[in-house]
Write a protein that holds these residues in place. Structure first.
Motif, PDB file in Angstrom:
ATOM      1  N   PHE A 256      40.130  27.189  54.547  1.00 30.53           N
ATOM      2  CA  PHE A 256      41.492  27.528  54.944  1.00 30.53           C
ATOM      3  C   PHE A 256      41.861  28.990  54.689  1.00 30.53           C
ATOM      4  CE2 PHE A 256      41.775  22.941  53.773  1.00 30.53           C
ATOM      5  CZ  PHE A 256      42.101  22.445  55.025  1.00 30.53           C
ATOM      6  N   GLU A 257      40.955  29.728  54.056  1.00 29.55           N
ATOM      7  CA  GLU A 257      41.209  31.119  53.648  1.00 29.55           C
ATOM      8  C   GLU A 257      42.419  31.216  52.713  1.00 29.55           C
ATOM      9  OE1 GLU A 257      41.337  33.620  57.163  1.00 29.55           O
ATOM     10  OE2 GLU A 257      39.165  33.892  57.053  1.00 29.55           O
ATOM     11  N   ASP A 258      42.592  30.186  51.878  1.00 28.24           N
ATOM     12  CA  ASP A 258      43.602  30.228  50.832  1.00 28.24           C
ATOM     13  C   ASP A 258      43.018  30.916  49.606  1.00 28.24           C
ATOM     14  OD1 ASP A 258      45.469  28.843  52.319  1.00 28.24           O
ATOM     15  OD2 ASP A 258      44.869  26.879  51.545  1.00 28.24           O
ATOM     16  N   LYS A 259      43.892  31.532  48.811  1.00 29.15           N
ATOM     17  CA  LYS A 259      43.443  32.151  47.571  1.00 29.15           C
ATOM     18  C   LYS A 259      43.585  31.170  46.413  1.00 29.15           C
ATOM     19  CE  LYS A 259      44.156  37.058  48.573  1.00 29.15           C
ATOM     20  NZ  LYS A 259      44.878  38.298  48.186  1.00 29.15           N
ATOM     21  N   VAL A 260      42.494  30.993  45.688  1.00 27.60           N
ATOM     22  CA  VAL A 260      42.486  30.189  44.464  1.00 27.60           C
ATOM     23  C   VAL A 260      42.145  31.131  43.319  1.00 27.60           C
ATOM     24  CG1 VAL A 260      41.600  28.102  43.357  1.00 27.60           C
ATOM     25  CG2 VAL A 260      41.559  28.292  45.848  1.00 27.60           C
ATOM     26  N   ARG A 261      42.829  30.979  42.182  1.00 23.28           N
ATOM     27  CA  ARG A 261      42.576  31.914  41.077  1.00 23.28           C
ATOM     28  C   ARG A 261      42.511  31.173  39.752  1.00 23.28           C
ATOM     29  NH1 ARG A 261      47.694  33.476  38.562  1.00 23.28           N
ATOM     30  NH2 ARG A 261      49.399  32.365  39.578  1.00 23.28           N
ATOM     31  N   THR A 262      41.765  31.756  38.839  1.00 24.57           N
ATOM     32  CA  THR A 262      41.783  31.272  37.464  1.00 24.57           C
ATOM     33  C   THR A 262      43.025  31.836  36.785  1.00 24.57           C
ATOM     34  OG1 THR A 262      40.497  33.150  36.621  1.00 24.57           O
ATOM     35  CG2 THR A 262      39.267  31.210  37.346  1.00 24.57           C
ATOM     36  N   PHE A 263      43.532  31.108  35.798  1.00 23.31           N
ATOM     37  CA  PHE A 263      44.764  31.512  35.135  1.00 23.31           C
ATOM     38  C   PHE A 263      44.747  30.965  33.716  1.00 23.31           C
ATOM     39  CE2 PHE A 263      49.213  30.758  33.958  1.00 23.31           C
ATOM     40  CZ  PHE A 263      49.773  32.002  34.204  1.00 23.31           C
ATOM     41  N   CYS A 264      45.236  31.772  32.770  1.00 22.36           N
ATOM     42  CA  CYS A 264      45.437  31.317  31.391  1.00 22.36           C
ATOM     43  C   CYS A 264      44.165  30.691  30.823  1.00 22.36           C
ATOM     44  CB  CYS A 264      46.602  30.340  31.311  1.00 22.36           C
ATOM     45  SG  CYS A 264      47.085  29.881  29.635  1.00 22.36           S
ATOM     46  N   MET A 265      43.125  31.506  30.670  1.00 22.41           N
ATOM     47  CA  MET A 265      41.860  31.027  30.118  1.00 22.41           C
ATOM     48  C   MET A 265      41.952  30.989  28.596  1.00 22.41           C
ATOM     49  SD  MET A 265      38.069  32.321  31.211  1.00 22.41           S
ATOM     50  CE  MET A 265      38.364  31.819  32.899  1.00 22.41           C
TER      51      MET A 265
END
Length: 455
Positions: A256-265
């Motif tokens: 879908f060309e959506d952005k997924v990100r890591t957060f609060c590791m």
């Protein structure tokens, strides 16, 4: 009772506004109104034994009180303009970084000395990420840890308590514009001031929206971040966390060309639940003290959704998804990654047989019944992408807790001084929709305090 400055909210923005004001002038009369409790009274009743799930306290000790929601969120101060908000669009990139570094100095001098500053500068991990269709964002990160962060907040409060009037467990009902200044209304009475700083945080998003409607302050639709919290053995991500502590990694999905990100590791951390406006969601934190650490690392995987006309209620959308999770599991759901990709519900038996010991007592279930397909597909893609730079991420026993939702306030129309159309009414921190992090929120508080002192 009249004050020179009233601050609504004792999160990082409000705290650093008060700190800077009393440092700059001994004559200013300052009050802070906070819906939650003092720091020493903030204690979540969930102990995992007697109380295992949220009991909907009148004021959530995790979300509200002195220190705000950031008090128990690992104490990570990211010094960067690449993420954490758009404060730089209002005050300039150099000023934003200068203020974030200034806040870091205050934290270090109030109990944060000895903690480590991590940086992405010169790391070879950036190249490894790019080779696998991932992007590592630039940042310097001061990790205080939940334990050291508590000490820093305690020391700052002790310095402020004799110079600032604090009103705890005193939610503000509304703000009235006067000919000269503002009136702040509470259940206990009304208070007037020349200048008013609003710093209500993410948990005050509904209050902020209502206040903007009442005062006819323009707002713009914002986003909501929806996803899961991943928990796995700390060794799998140790080559990243040992060097960077927190790595902000972004992936654009192929489907879908959506952005997924890591957060609060949170290396060697714990997964925790939190209550936002009566909705139970999931978060994570970790400690600086090694004796309090676990064998697991946890982090969020979030998909950002921006909505266009005619839909405006992005937070309402996120809330409805979180309520589904609460409906199915009575709170937070947890599912093994292997069960998710096989299309089956996780059971307690499969949890017990797994190699990852959960740090949060959550109900085993099926996240595919909760998260929209587009969001879930993006999360699965991201896990496989991370598996290329951290082999083992896509193991069957990797745990996914849901849902994690980051609510953002509608972005409030502010000028370059973070001032509304009413002179002397400032809106700062995450409640403004401008900042999304501890460092940005704190910097916005210092900035506005200096504007007031300059006047």
């Amino acid at each position: 009772m009249r004050y020179d400055v009233i601050i609504i909210g004792a999160g990082p923005g409000g705290i650093f506004s008060a700190y800077e004001l009393v440092q700059g002038s001994r004559d200013l009369k300052v009050a802070v109104f906070e819906a939650g409790r003092p720091l020493e009274q903030r204690k979540c009743p969930i102990d995992g034994v007697r109380i295992k799930s949220c009991i909907s306290c009148p004021s959530c000790a995790i979300m509200n009180g002195f220190g705000g929601a950031g008090a128990f969120s690992d104490g990570k101060y990211n010094i960067t303009n690449d993420f954490g908000g758009t404060l730089y669009e209002h005050i300039g990139r150099e000023t934003a970084l200068e203020l974030m570094n200034y806040v870091d100095g205050i934290n270090v001098s109030h109990g944060g000395d000895g903690t480590k500053m991590y940086s992405t500068a010169g790391t070879s991990l950036k190249k490894t990420c790019m080779q696998n269709k991932l992007k590592l964002l630039d940042a310097s990160v001061r990790h205080l840890g939940t334990d050291k962060n508590y000490i820093v907040l305690e020391n700052i409060f002790n310095e402020l308590k004799d110079r600032v009037d604090f009103f705890f467990m005193t939610p503000v009902a509304g703000i009235e514009v006067l000919d000269q200044g503002y009136r702040v209304r509470t259940a206990e009475g009304s208070y007037e001031c020349d200048k008013c700083i609003v710093s209500v945080g993410r948990s005050g998003s509904k209050w902020m929206e209502r206040t903007c409607r009442e005062l006819d302050i323009p707002t713009m639709s914002n986003r909501v971040d929806i996803g899961v919290r991943v928990e796995l053995p700390a060794e799998i991500f140790s080559h990243l966390t040992d060097e960077l502590y927190e790595s902000k990694i972004v992936y654009r999905t192929e489907k879908f060309e959506d952005k997924v990100r890591t957060f609060c590791m949170n290396p060697y951390g714990s997964v925790v639940s939190e209550n936002t406006n009566g909705i139970i969601t999931v978060n994570g934190h970790s400690y600086e003290d090694k004796s309090l650490q676990t064998n697991n690392t946890n982090f969020a995987l979030l998909v950002s959704k921006h909505f266009s006309e005619p839909f405006k209620d992005s937070n309402g959308y996120g809330e409805s998804i979180a309520r589904l999770s609460n409906m199915l599991g009575g709170g937070v759901l947890v599912q093994r990654f292997g069960d998710l990709v096989r299309g089956r519900r996780t059971t307690q038996k499969r949890m017990n047989e797994g190699f990852v010991t959960p740090t949060l007592a959550a109900a085993p279930g099926d996240l595919s019944l909760v998260l929209p397909k587009r969001i879930l597909d993006g999360i699965v893609e991201m896990i496989y992408a991370l598996d290329k730079i951290a082999p083992g991420t896509a193991n069957d026993d990797t745990l996914l807790y849901g849902v994690e939702v980051k609510f953002y306030n509608m972005e409030v129309a502010l000028d370059e001084k973070l001032e509304t159309k009413y002179k002397g009414l400032y809106i700062i921190g995450d409640g403004s929709g401008v900042t999304h992090s501890l460092s940005h929120a704190s910097a916005s508080g210092v900035f506005v305090a200096r504007q007031i002192l300059g006047k």
